[in-house]
Each structure stands twice: as structure tokens, then as C-alpha cells.
Design a protein around this motif. Structure first.
Motif, PDB file in Angstrom:
ATOM      1  N   ARG A  38       0.897  -1.181  -0.054  1.00 29.05           N
ATOM      2  CA  ARG A  38       0.105  -0.055   0.052  1.00 29.05           C
ATOM      3  C   ARG A  38       0.919   1.153  -0.066  1.00 29.05           C
ATOM      4  NH1 ARG A  38      -3.089   3.370   3.150  1.00 29.05           N
ATOM      5  NH2 ARG A  38      -5.348   3.483   2.661  1.00 29.05           N
ATOM      6  N   GLN A  39       1.714   1.363   0.826  1.00 29.26           N
ATOM      7  CA  GLN A  39       2.663   2.449   0.911  1.00 29.26           C
ATOM      8  C   GLN A  39       3.391   2.590  -0.327  1.00 29.26           C
ATOM      9  OE1 GLN A  39       2.717   4.852   3.231  1.00 29.26           O
ATOM     10  NE2 GLN A  39       0.727   3.655   3.879  1.00 29.26           N
ATOM     11  N   PHE A  40       3.961   1.637  -0.981  1.00 27.85           N
ATOM     12  CA  PHE A  40       4.635   1.554  -2.117  1.00 27.85           C
ATOM     13  C   PHE A  40       3.936   2.169  -3.368  1.00 27.85           C
ATOM     14  CE2 PHE A  40       6.179   0.010  -6.180  1.00 27.85           C
ATOM     15  CZ  PHE A  40       7.378   0.383  -6.210  1.00 27.85           C
ATOM     16  N   VAL A  41       2.454   1.855  -3.351  1.00 28.25           N
ATOM     17  CA  VAL A  41       1.599   2.161  -4.549  1.00 28.25           C
ATOM     18  C   VAL A  41       1.339   3.809  -4.164  1.00 28.25           C
ATOM     19  CG1 VAL A  41      -0.535   2.215  -5.341  1.00 28.25           C
ATOM     20  CG2 VAL A  41       0.531   0.286  -4.922  1.00 28.25           C
ATOM     21  N   LEU A  42       1.120   4.120  -2.923  1.00 29.95           N
ATOM     22  CA  LEU A  42       0.761   5.468  -2.628  1.00 29.95           C
ATOM     23  C   LEU A  42       2.107   6.400  -2.776  1.00 29.95           C
ATOM     24  CD1 LEU A  42      -1.164   5.209   0.818  1.00 29.95           C
ATOM     25  CD2 LEU A  42      -1.977   5.823  -1.581  1.00 29.95           C
ATOM     26  N   SER A  43       3.144   6.143  -2.826  1.00 37.93           N
ATOM     27  CA  SER A  43       4.395   6.935  -2.879  1.00 37.93           C
ATOM     28  C   SER A  43       5.040   6.843  -4.498  1.00 37.93           C
ATOM     29  CB  SER A  43       5.553   6.096  -2.321  1.00 37.93           C
ATOM     30  OG  SER A  43       5.328   6.364  -0.641  1.00 37.93           O
ATOM     31  N   ASN A  44       4.600   5.950  -5.261  1.00 41.44           N
ATOM     32  CA  ASN A  44       5.025   5.621  -6.535  1.00 41.44           C
ATOM     33  C   ASN A  44       4.265   5.972  -7.747  1.00 41.44           C
ATOM     34  OD1 ASN A  44       8.033   4.883  -6.258  1.00 41.44           O
ATOM     35  ND2 ASN A  44       6.846   3.564  -4.964  1.00 41.44           N
ATOM     36  N   TYR A  45       2.731   5.930  -7.446  1.00 39.25           N
ATOM     37  CA  TYR A  45       1.646   6.028  -8.370  1.00 39.25           C
ATOM     38  C   TYR A  45       0.767   6.846  -8.164  1.00 39.25           C
ATOM     39  CZ  TYR A  45       3.690   1.408  -9.621  1.00 39.25           C
ATOM     40  OH  TYR A  45       4.657   0.657  -9.648  1.00 39.25           O
TER      41      TYR A  45
END
Length: 130
Positions: free
Chosen positions: A7-14
Motif C-alpha cells: 500500500r505504501q509503495f503504491v501511494l508513494s510511486n503512483y
């Protein structure tokens, strides 16, 4: 990578915010493109038995769009399954239990994002008939 790390990766990168479209499944999260509303990731918790595993315990997974050419070979990898509740020709289900290396999951997420992005159409120049 676990559910929260994904979730954090998606919010940070997309450019995407989580959506929870099903009232009866409050832990299911859809990540979609802002411009075309197409899904690129669906995070769920499902019984392991739905993936053909010998247990009724729950497991966090993510469905990702995938190039049909890669689907067959990826399904042989640990932690990657035929898509749960989606087209098995174009989607895969990835376990979020650490069985898939983080870097591989990030590459698959990038691929899913690209495959569901709005495609730019090239304008063709009209030929002069003379």
C-alpha cells in the motif's frame, strides 16, 4: 512485502488512492489510474483454499494485470497463482506473505500499471492524393 508495505509503495510511486468498492469486503482495496479509472492492483484477503492451497486460513494477495506471454511462466514461481476472480489469461494473483521477492513484486506492479495506462494514439498524416 506485506499488504501495508505494498500500500505504501503504491501511494508513494503512483498517482492512485485506494478505493473500497464492496461494502461486504471492507479489506478489499482497488488501486486505479486517476485518468481512466482502470484498475492496476486489487488487494484482498482470501482463504488459501481459493488458490488451491491446503488450508482455509486467510492470506493477503494482490491481483495484477500481466502480459499474457508471461502469465504461464510466472505461475510456476512460488507465491504466484492464476488470478482469483479475474481473467486468468491477463491477470495473476501474488501472495503478500514474503514468498515473492520485493523487487519482483515491484516489477510486476510496474507492469500492471503500464498495461492499464491510457495509451497515446498516434495521429497519422493524411497523404496528399496528388
Amino acid at each position: 512485502m506485506d499488504r501495508e508495505e505494498l500500500r505504501q509503495f503504491v501511494l508513494s510511486n503512483y498517482s492512485a488512492e485506494p478505493d473500497r468498492p464492496w461494502l461486504n469486503h471492507p479489506r478489499f482495496e482497488v488501486f486505479r489510474h486517476n485518468n481512466n479509472q482502470k484498475w492496476f492492483a486489487l488487494v484482498m484477503d482470501i482463504p488459501k483454499s481459493k488458490l488451491g492451497l491446503p488450508s482455509a486460513d486467510m492470506i493477503d494477495v494482490v491481483n495484477l494485470k500481466c502480459d499474457p506471454i508471461l502469465v504461464g511462466s510466472l505461475r510456476g514461481d512460488a507465491g504466484i497463482f492464476p488470478a482469483y476472480h479475474m481473467s486468468k489469461a491477463n491477470w495473476i494473483t501474488v501472495a503478500l506473505d514474503g514468498s515473492v521477492p520485493d523487487e519482483k513484486l515491484k516489477v510486476l506492479l510496474d507492469l500492471s500499471y503500464e498495461l492499464t495506462a491510457t495509451k497515446m494514439k498516434m495521429k497519422t498524416k493524411q497523404q496528399n492524393p496528388i
